[in-house]
Motif scaffolding. Structure first.
Motif, PDB file in Angstrom:
ATOM      1  N   LEU A 121     -15.967 -22.803 -14.424  1.00 21.05           N
ATOM      2  CA  LEU A 121     -14.539 -22.835 -14.140  1.00 21.05           C
ATOM      3  C   LEU A 121     -13.821 -22.271 -15.362  1.00 21.05           C
ATOM      4  O   LEU A 121     -13.864 -22.854 -16.440  1.00 21.05           O
ATOM      5  N   ILE A 122     -13.183 -21.132 -15.173  1.00 23.43           N
ATOM      6  CA  ILE A 122     -12.515 -20.450 -16.286  1.00 23.43           C
ATOM      7  C   ILE A 122     -11.066 -20.902 -16.343  1.00 23.43           C
ATOM      8  O   ILE A 122     -10.359 -20.904 -15.339  1.00 23.43           O
ATOM      9  N   GLY A 123     -10.633 -21.256 -17.520  1.00 22.31           N
ATOM     10  CA  GLY A 123      -9.257 -21.714 -17.668  1.00 22.31           C
ATOM     11  C   GLY A 123      -8.702 -21.467 -19.046  1.00 22.31           C
ATOM     12  O   GLY A 123      -9.280 -20.740 -19.863  1.00 22.31           O
ATOM     13  N   MET A 124      -7.566 -22.091 -19.267  1.00 20.43           N
ATOM     14  CA  MET A 124      -6.868 -21.946 -20.536  1.00 20.43           C
ATOM     15  C   MET A 124      -5.919 -23.135 -20.674  1.00 20.43           C
ATOM     16  O   MET A 124      -5.316 -23.565 -19.690  1.00 20.43           O
ATOM     17  N   GLU A 125      -5.804 -23.660 -21.860  1.00 19.33           N
ATOM     18  CA  GLU A 125      -4.752 -24.639 -22.120  1.00 19.33           C
ATOM     19  C   GLU A 125      -3.563 -23.842 -22.628  1.00 19.33           C
ATOM     20  O   GLU A 125      -3.555 -23.364 -23.762  1.00 19.33           O
ATOM     21  N   ALA A 126      -2.589 -23.665 -21.748  1.00 22.44           N
ATOM     22  CA  ALA A 126      -1.421 -22.840 -22.059  1.00 22.44           C
ATOM     23  C   ALA A 126      -0.414 -23.624 -22.893  1.00 22.44           C
ATOM     24  O   ALA A 126      -0.357 -24.849 -22.829  1.00 22.44           O
ATOM     25  N   TYR A 127       0.363 -22.879 -23.648  1.00 18.44           N
ATOM     26  CA  TYR A 127       1.486 -23.444 -24.391  1.00 18.44           C
ATOM     27  C   TYR A 127       2.757 -23.050 -23.657  1.00 18.44           C
ATOM     28  O   TYR A 127       3.045 -21.860 -23.496  1.00 18.44           O
ATOM     29  N   ILE A 128       3.517 -24.044 -23.202  1.00 18.37           N
ATOM     30  CA  ILE A 128       4.728 -23.805 -22.443  1.00 18.37           C
ATOM     31  C   ILE A 128       5.927 -23.917 -23.373  1.00 18.37           C
ATOM     32  O   ILE A 128       6.157 -24.953 -23.998  1.00 18.37           O
TER      33      ILE A 128
ATOM     34  N   MET B 207     -24.491 -31.607 -14.218  1.00 17.02           N
ATOM     35  CA  MET B 207     -23.189 -31.350 -13.622  1.00 17.02           C
ATOM     36  C   MET B 207     -23.248 -30.072 -12.791  1.00 17.02           C
ATOM     37  O   MET B 207     -23.797 -29.078 -13.251  1.00 17.02           O
ATOM     38  N   PRO B 208     -22.634 -30.080 -11.640  1.00 20.46           N
ATOM     39  CA  PRO B 208     -22.632 -28.868 -10.814  1.00 20.46           C
ATOM     40  C   PRO B 208     -21.627 -27.821 -11.293  1.00 20.46           C
ATOM     41  O   PRO B 208     -21.757 -26.643 -10.990  1.00 20.46           O
ATOM     42  N   ALA B 209     -20.613 -28.258 -12.063  1.00 17.91           N
ATOM     43  CA  ALA B 209     -19.584 -27.330 -12.540  1.00 17.91           C
ATOM     44  C   ALA B 209     -19.122 -27.766 -13.919  1.00 17.91           C
ATOM     45  O   ALA B 209     -19.222 -28.937 -14.283  1.00 17.91           O
ATOM     46  N   LEU B 210     -18.598 -26.802 -14.666  1.00 15.45           N
ATOM     47  CA  LEU B 210     -18.130 -27.051 -16.024  1.00 15.45           C
ATOM     48  C   LEU B 210     -16.950 -26.126 -16.293  1.00 15.45           C
ATOM     49  O   LEU B 210     -16.960 -24.972 -15.870  1.00 15.45           O
ATOM     50  N   ALA B 211     -15.918 -26.633 -16.981  1.00 16.91           N
ATOM     51  CA  ALA B 211     -14.735 -25.821 -17.285  1.00 16.91           C
ATOM     52  C   ALA B 211     -14.636 -25.553 -18.776  1.00 16.91           C
ATOM     53  O   ALA B 211     -15.030 -26.380 -19.596  1.00 16.91           O
ATOM     54  N   LEU B 212     -14.095 -24.390 -19.095  1.00 17.08           N
ATOM     55  CA  LEU B 212     -13.753 -24.039 -20.470  1.00 17.08           C
ATOM     56  C   LEU B 212     -12.278 -23.689 -20.479  1.00 17.08           C
ATOM     57  O   LEU B 212     -11.825 -22.805 -19.737  1.00 17.08           O
ATOM     58  N   THR B 213     -11.504 -24.389 -21.330  1.00 15.81           N
ATOM     59  CA  THR B 213     -10.070 -24.143 -21.418  1.00 15.81           C
ATOM     60  C   THR B 213      -9.676 -24.003 -22.891  1.00 15.81           C
ATOM     61  O   THR B 213      -9.207 -24.952 -23.506  1.00 15.81           O
ATOM     62  N   ASP B 214      -9.904 -22.825 -23.436  1.00 11.74           N
ATOM     63  CA  ASP B 214      -9.496 -22.551 -24.815  1.00 11.74           C
ATOM     64  C   ASP B 214      -7.985 -22.725 -24.945  1.00 11.74           C
ATOM     65  O   ASP B 214      -7.234 -22.481 -24.001  1.00 11.74           O
ATOM     66  N   HIS B 215      -7.537 -23.090 -26.135  1.00 18.46           N
ATOM     67  CA  HIS B 215      -6.112 -23.254 -26.394  1.00 18.46           C
ATOM     68  C   HIS B 215      -5.430 -21.893 -26.532  1.00 18.46           C
ATOM     69  O   HIS B 215      -5.663 -21.167 -27.501  1.00 18.46           O
TER      70      HIS B 215
END
Length: 177
Positions: free
Chosen positions: A30-37, A1-9
């Motif tokens: 790819l830096i991310g987050m699974e946000a709580y709305i 894979m050319p890219a990979l994301a991490l989205t901690d809760h």
């Protein structure tokens, strides 16, 4: 894979280690987050009303987005924490620059609106997120998981996936699986 994301809760605990591991492997991180709305305001903390929340996947497009993720998770913990580190849509809108949003897992507000069967509610929720991120930065997320199937939700899952795909096509939005 050319890219990979991490989205901690709700957090970004793994972001730095993940970034360096991807860099070492020649993969774009790819830096991310699974946000709580929060369903109301992030500082509302009233019993059964505010203990619920919606999931929303956020991914930084650039340094501005990364800094906004840090602000969002920090404030979610210091101002919005109520069972989970939460943010609200008003705060999210102020810190949405440089972010891509995915509509979320079945616990997301849009998938829940779709599952409710209310077209009016679905369109209202979609309009809110498009207002926050713009159509170029809001993607419809679909998931087909064994967990849903083993919990007897196979038919409901497939119906929701198909409705999300139709919604994406109707509004010319990209889909991510």
């Amino acid at each position: 894979m050319p890219a990979l994301a991490l989205t901690d809760h709700g957090v970004m605990y793994g972001a730095v280690e993940f970034y360096y591991a991807c860099k070492q492997a020649g993969i774009k991180a790819l830096i991310g987050m699974e946000a709580y709305i929060a369903p109301r305001g992030m500082e509302d903390k009233e019993g059964k009303i505010d203990s619920d929340y919606f999931h929303l996947t956020l991914i930084a497009k650039d340094d501005i987005g990364y800094k906004n993720l840090i602000t969002l998770t920090t404030e979610a913990h210091t101002r919005g924490f109520y069972y989970k580190p939460r943010i609200d849509k008003d705060f999210l809108k102020k810190h949405s620059a440089g972010l891509i949003a995915l509509s979320g897992c079945p616990g997301g507000e849009l998938p829940k609106a779709v599952a409710s069967g209310s077209e009016t509610r679905t369109e209202e929720v979609l309009r809110q997120y498009l207002d926050i991120f713009g159509p170029e930065n809001f993607l419809i997320e679909i998931q087909r998981t064994d967990r849903d199937r083993t919990q007897g939700e196979g038919k409901q899952l497939e119906d929701r996936v198909q409705k999300l795909v139709q919604l994406a096509r109707k509004h010319s939005l990209r889909i991510v699986a």
